[in-house]
Design a protein around this motif. Structure first.
Motif, mmCIF file in Angstrom:
data_model
loop_
_atom_site.group_PDB
_atom_site.id
_atom_site.type_symbol
_atom_site.label_atom_id
_atom_site.label_comp_id
_atom_site.label_asym_id
_atom_site.label_seq_id
_atom_site.Cartn_x
_atom_site.Cartn_y
_atom_site.Cartn_z
ATOM 1 N N ASP A 202 -25.932 -88.714 11.343
ATOM 2 C CA ASP A 202 -25.316 -88.698 12.670
ATOM 3 C C ASP A 202 -26.009 -87.679 13.574
ATOM 4 O OD1 ASP A 202 -23.523 -90.624 11.971
ATOM 5 O OD2 ASP A 202 -21.873 -89.247 11.544
ATOM 6 N N ASP B 153 -16.842 -103.591 20.863
ATOM 7 C CA ASP B 153 -17.373 -103.247 19.552
ATOM 8 C C ASP B 153 -18.857 -103.615 19.463
ATOM 9 O OD1 ASP B 153 -17.545 -105.972 19.041
ATOM 10 O OD2 ASP B 153 -15.874 -106.007 17.629
ATOM 11 N N LEU B 154 -19.468 -103.408 18.291
ATOM 12 C CA LEU B 154 -20.900 -103.625 18.123
ATOM 13 C C LEU B 154 -21.299 -105.080 18.308
ATOM 14 C CD1 LEU B 154 -21.635 -101.321 15.037
ATOM 15 C CD2 LEU B 154 -22.362 -100.943 17.393
ATOM 16 N N THR C 152 -13.544 -103.223 14.720
ATOM 17 C CA THR C 152 -13.473 -101.774 14.932
ATOM 18 C C THR C 152 -12.729 -101.395 16.199
ATOM 19 O OG1 THR C 152 -15.587 -101.818 16.116
ATOM 20 C CG2 THR C 152 -15.670 -101.417 13.741
ATOM 21 N N ARG D 280 -17.520 -98.057 24.683
ATOM 22 C CA ARG D 280 -17.938 -98.664 23.429
ATOM 23 C C ARG D 280 -17.216 -98.004 22.250
ATOM 24 N NH1 ARG D 280 -24.427 -98.396 23.908
ATOM 25 N NH2 ARG D 280 -23.837 -96.197 23.999
ATOM 26 N N ARG E 23 -18.252 -97.567 19.243
ATOM 27 C CA ARG E 23 -19.135 -96.654 18.519
ATOM 28 C C ARG E 23 -19.185 -95.285 19.192
ATOM 29 N NH1 ARG E 23 -19.863 -96.524 13.705
ATOM 30 N NH2 ARG E 23 -19.151 -94.402 14.080
ATOM 31 N N ASP F 108 -18.192 -91.670 17.491
ATOM 32 C CA ASP F 108 -19.231 -90.641 17.358
ATOM 33 C C ASP F 108 -18.996 -89.441 18.271
ATOM 34 O OD1 ASP F 108 -20.580 -92.154 15.524
ATOM 35 O OD2 ASP F 108 -22.031 -92.966 16.952
#
Length: 386
Positions: A12, A42-43, A134, A178, A180, A184
């Motif tokens: 990360d 999501d992704l 997610t 997003r 993600r 993060d």
């Protein structure tokens, strides 16, 4: 051999920073705290509207249904799912549906154990299909970052053919974020703390003291380094105390905890030993925020211990992160410390973040007649070494 968790953290930290991503999460936090929905992507490019459960009213729920064009589900953490009678859950976030659909009163009853409801049978629950991917996990993570109850109402969105996520969000005046980037966020924010203030602040027990303020790039609340004396890495590992802010204990002198004693005691002990650092971290209530800590206190008054109260609210027993502490130490020039603590988890967490703990220095204070149960829970449930 590197552990999987450390390998993940290292991976990360090696990723390039996206300042736009940090700003979008910060703006989404603000929207959620104001009671407005946000659009999560999501992704795979799938979208969902997310609304904080604290903002749920009958009107807000109906507006969410209309905007999404689909029935929403309630996303809660695994601890909260267990607390409301759904044991055996494995996923960190569980999506729930109600027989007859969601309504505002049922949502509040399900997510807030401090909320007083009328007597009668509770709502009939079922675990909803996890087709949101997610998105529901990111929505709950965003609620945690906003220091709200850790749950969200989430509704999948399918924009018309040809419409992008950005154009659909703009048409409906929604903040797009997003998934993600939300997940993060804490790692990336900690990596880019900036020193923004540094001044001499003589203290009662440590006159030769400076306070340095480190601000995250999203403009959030600063973490502080209270530097006592003149510690230098050339003289060996610094004596360090990691102290999470506690408004009630540090400022008001609350007797429910030992935080005020630990803060002032650490300053005095470091001064007595010559030099060192107290890192004052902006993570009230073990990372759940002041309002949720007050809710936890209410549950403790009803007979739950500290760990049980946090889990009843849907949090983990301890939500704190120590990446900001590690980054501050690195900027101050230290990679090795002697840690003033009773908490073995702090030793492990600092090591995960690349700071070597050479020695643990005990930091124990007597109970005061009000915090015996609190200290007992620390020892028996959290492994503190008194």
């Amino acid at each position: 051999m590197t552990s999987p968790s450390l390998a993940k953290l290292t991976d990360d930290l090696s990723q390039p920073l996206d300042q736009t991503a940090l700003r979008s999460v910060d703006r989404a936090i603000g929207e959620l705290r104001r009671g407005d929905p946000v659009l999560v992507e999501d992704l795979e490019g799938r979208l969902a509207l997310a609304l904080s459960v604290e903002a749920v009213t009958a009107e807000a729920l109906e507006e969410l249904r209309k905007s999404a064009g689909a029935a929403p589900v309630l996303a809660v953490t695994r601890p909260r799912a267990v607390a409301i009678g759904l044991p055996g859950q494995q996923a960190p976030v569980v999506t729930l549906a109600l027989t007859g659909g969601l309504d505002a009163d049922a949502i509040h009853a399900l997510v807030d154990p401090t909320r007083r409801t009328s007597e009668g049978p509770g709502p009939t629950l079922s675990v909803a299909p996890a087709e949101l991917g997610t998105r529901e996990g990111a929505a709950v993570a965003l609620a945690k970052l906003a220091r709200l109850l850790p749950a969200a109402v989430v509704a999948p969105v399918r924009p018309p053919r040809g419409a992008t996520a950005g154009t659909w969000a703009a048409k409906h005046d929604l903040m797009l974020v997003r998934a993600r980037d939300i997940l993060d966020y804490q790692t990336h924010a900690a990596r880019t703390l900036t020193l923004v203030g540094d001044a001499a602040v003589p203290l009662v027990d440590a006159e030769n003291t400076r306070v340095l303020a480190f601000r995250p790039p999203d403009g959030g609340v600063e973490h502080l380094a209270i530097v006592i004396g003149d510690p230098s890495a050339q003289d060996g590992p610094a004596l360090v105390r990691l102290h999470s802010e506690c408004f009630t204990g540090d400022l008001l002198g609350s007797l429910r905890c030992d935080c005020g004693d630990q803060l002032r005691g650490a300053i005095a002990e470091i001064a007595r030993q010559g030099s060192g650092i107290v890192l004052y971290l902006a993570q009230e209530g073990r990372g759940i925020g002041l309002v949720n800590k007050l809710r936890a206190y209410q549950l403790q008054d009803e007979g739950f211990d500290t760990v049980e109260a946090n889990e009843m609210l849907g949090f983990d027993a301890d939500e704190r992160v120590y990446l900001p502490a590690a980054e501050m130490l690195r900027q101050l020039g230290f990679s090795q410390v002697r840690l003033l603590t009773n908490n073995p988890d702090k030793l492990r967490q600092l090591a995960r973040c690349g700071i070597e703990v050479i020695d643990r220095v005990p930091h124990v204070f007597p109970s005061n007649g009000h915090n015996e149960a609190y200290l007992k829970t620390k020892a028996e449930r959290s492994g503190h070494m008194f």
